[in-house]
Design a protein around this motif. Sequence first.
Motif, short mmCIF file in Angstrom:
data_model
loop_
_atom_site.label_atom_id
_atom_site.label_comp_id
_atom_site.label_asym_id
_atom_site.label_seq_id
_atom_site.Cartn_x
_atom_site.Cartn_y
_atom_site.Cartn_z
N PRO A 96 45.36 52.78 79.02
CA PRO A 96 46.61 52.04 78.71
C PRO A 96 47.20 52.42 77.36
O PRO A 96 47.34 51.59 76.46
CB PRO A 96 46.15 50.58 78.73
N SER A 97 47.56 53.70 77.21
CA SER A 97 48.04 54.21 75.92
C SER A 97 49.44 53.75 75.58
O SER A 97 49.89 53.89 74.44
CB SER A 97 48.03 55.74 75.92
N GLY A 98 50.16 53.22 76.58
CA GLY A 98 51.52 52.77 76.33
C GLY A 98 51.63 51.26 76.21
O GLY A 98 52.73 50.70 76.30
N ASP A 99 50.47 50.59 76.01
CA ASP A 99 50.50 49.13 75.90
C ASP A 99 50.82 48.64 74.49
O ASP A 99 50.89 47.43 74.25
CB ASP A 99 49.15 48.54 76.36
N ALA A 100 50.98 49.55 73.57
CA ALA A 100 51.39 49.18 72.21
C ALA A 100 52.16 50.34 71.62
O ALA A 100 51.98 51.49 72.03
CB ALA A 100 50.17 48.86 71.35
N LEU A 101 52.99 50.04 70.63
CA LEU A 101 53.79 51.05 69.94
C LEU A 101 54.48 51.99 70.93
O LEU A 101 54.49 53.20 70.77
CB LEU A 101 52.90 51.88 68.99
N ALA A 102 55.05 51.37 71.97
CA ALA A 102 55.66 52.17 73.03
C ALA A 102 56.84 51.41 73.64
O ALA A 102 56.86 50.17 73.63
CB ALA A 102 54.63 52.46 74.12
N LEU A 103 57.80 52.17 74.16
CA LEU A 103 58.93 51.53 74.83
C LEU A 103 58.46 50.77 76.06
O LEU A 103 59.04 49.73 76.41
CB LEU A 103 59.96 52.60 75.22
N ASP A 104 57.43 51.27 76.72
CA ASP A 104 56.87 50.55 77.88
C ASP A 104 56.47 49.13 77.49
O ASP A 104 56.75 48.17 78.22
CB ASP A 104 55.65 51.30 78.43
N THR A 107 54.67 56.02 80.13
CA THR A 107 53.68 56.70 79.29
C THR A 107 52.61 57.46 80.08
O THR A 107 52.31 58.61 79.78
CB THR A 107 53.00 55.68 78.35
N ARG A 108 52.03 56.79 81.07
CA ARG A 108 50.92 57.44 81.78
C ARG A 108 51.38 58.70 82.50
O ARG A 108 50.73 59.74 82.43
CB ARG A 108 50.30 56.47 82.78
N THR A 109 52.52 58.58 83.18
CA THR A 109 53.02 59.74 83.95
C THR A 109 53.39 60.88 83.02
O THR A 109 53.01 62.03 83.24
CB THR A 109 54.26 59.32 84.76
N THR A 110 54.11 60.55 81.95
CA THR A 110 54.57 61.63 81.05
C THR A 110 53.39 62.23 80.28
O THR A 110 53.38 63.43 80.02
CB THR A 110 55.66 61.12 80.10
N LEU A 111 52.42 61.39 79.95
CA LEU A 111 51.22 61.93 79.28
C LEU A 111 50.49 62.90 80.20
O LEU A 111 50.02 63.96 79.78
CB LEU A 111 50.28 60.80 78.88
N LEU A 112 50.40 62.51 81.47
CA LEU A 112 49.71 63.38 82.44
C LEU A 112 50.46 64.70 82.59
O LEU A 112 49.83 65.78 82.59
CB LEU A 112 49.58 62.67 83.79
N ALA A 150 42.58 62.23 78.81
CA ALA A 150 41.94 60.91 78.68
C ALA A 150 42.97 59.83 78.37
O ALA A 150 42.95 58.74 78.96
CB ALA A 150 40.86 60.96 77.61
N LEU A 151 43.91 60.15 77.48
CA LEU A 151 44.95 59.18 77.13
C LEU A 151 45.80 58.82 78.34
O LEU A 151 46.24 57.68 78.50
CB LEU A 151 45.84 59.73 76.02
N ALA A 152 46.02 59.82 79.21
CA ALA A 152 46.85 59.58 80.40
C ALA A 152 46.16 58.62 81.37
O ALA A 152 46.84 57.97 82.18
CB ALA A 152 47.16 60.90 81.09
N ALA A 153 44.84 58.55 81.31
CA ALA A 153 44.10 57.67 82.23
C ALA A 153 43.79 56.32 81.61
O ALA A 153 43.02 55.55 82.16
CB ALA A 153 42.80 58.37 82.64
#
Lengths: 324, 181
Positions: free
Chosen positions: A148-156, A106-111, A143-146
């Motif tokens: 923990p946006s993938g800690d819920a509702l995410a494959l991560d 999530t973080r990498t792809t969001l960035l 901001a989302l990329a920095a």
Amino acid sequence: MSRLSQFVERRFFAAAPVRDLAILRLLVVGTLLFVMLFPYALFTFPVWGRLDLLAALPDSQWEPVPIVRLLLLPFCDGFRPPLAAMEWVLRASICAGAFALAGLFTRTTLLLFALGNLLISGYGYSYHEHHHIEALTVLALLALAAAPSGDALALDAWLARRRGSPPAAASELARWPLELMQWLFALCYLSAAVCKLGASGWQWLNGYTLQGYLLQEGVFWGTSSSVWLARHHGLCVVLSWGALLVELLFPLVLWQRRLALLFVPAAAAIHLGIWVTMRAPFWLYLPLYAVFVPWSRLFNAAPEIARAQSGFRRTGPRLQEGGE
Amino acid sequence: MDHALHISPDAPPPPSRWRQRRLALAVIGLFLALQTIAGLKLLAPSKRLPQLAPLRLAPNPTLWPFLAYDMYSDHWKEGRAISRPSVVGLDATGARHTLTPESVGLSFREFRDQWLNPLRGGATAKALPLARRWSERGGVALMELRCEDVPAIVVRDGVADGERIIGPRYPLTESSGEAGQ
């Protein structure tokens, strides 16, 4: 600890549910992906759909905005990317956006999604013309990329649970992007009010100003609603006051959260009105308003409300029986 | 208590989170500072203040995506007019017919960008094809097309019509169309 750091700690780093952040990710990334894939569904002159037109402009019109110049600096100062390169950036951004929506890496792809859109939109605004419609969305993605946006509702998060190390349901890093976007919204609306008062003073509220802009855009776009509205001077005075007060007072939501119930729908109504009459498409603001919604509290409250209602349904007749 | 649920300002977060917090603080500080500078035009004083010209370092969109939201900020006064151009056809009897986008089977934007604006700019070759489109859709044969402008004037009662301004005229003969085509 100083007052400022206590304030920052309390406002930006209090523990918050990661699900709220994930909901913002889904809404913002999902909407932006949609407009990138179907640019003319919501916009009249979308940058994602007219890269070819921009690339056909002469070099003399190319004046990159500083952030674009910075992003392209590895190629050479003032580098103007060819159409094929920009189309690859668009495709790569859409792929990154799809991963970010699913919450994979999530973080990498969001960035990557944020940087791609920063470059594409900035490229569109490097030809002596700029608009305001994507700016807040790009900032939200960064901001989302920095966070923990993938800690819920995410494959991560799902993969982490399978590995036996599920992410925490709440984090002190889950609040700041939401809070930051609220502050940015407040600053943007304040900017709109200050610019009007700075350029025109209270004369902006004379009614003729709104009549004039409505007519101007109505003639340009052929919208009958704006021409109709322009014929009603008194109504234009009232709407001018309403718009300016909403913009000027919007920052109050930062101190009195409940005012968001008033100001956010009012601001959305202004944007909707501007779209209907003047065709200015601020659609990308709509998912961003999610930062004002306490999602987890709503979700947690929903079962309690349902229980209370079912309890009422159960106890209601008994009370009546008792009353009889 | 789970370390992720840290809420006390006095209890520091675990070291693993310090880097992320520093990053978050940097983003918060940078974004709010740049949006304040751009939004309040701190580095873009008005051009009407020439004595402050040296401070005009970052007008829109220099700091993009941080912007001043200054669209529609100039005021209008009563009596100001805006251009309201149209294409009018004259038939053999001298009767006037206003050619609207609908009457020639075009969208508003197609009509404006591909026909109205070129005709206002003197594009002779556009006149005959447009007149034919109109006639084919039930209109009578036209002898002349002309561009007109009846400005809309903002007044207290709403909108008033200004004095009609006649623009370029295009007498319609076969040769006028073929010459342009």
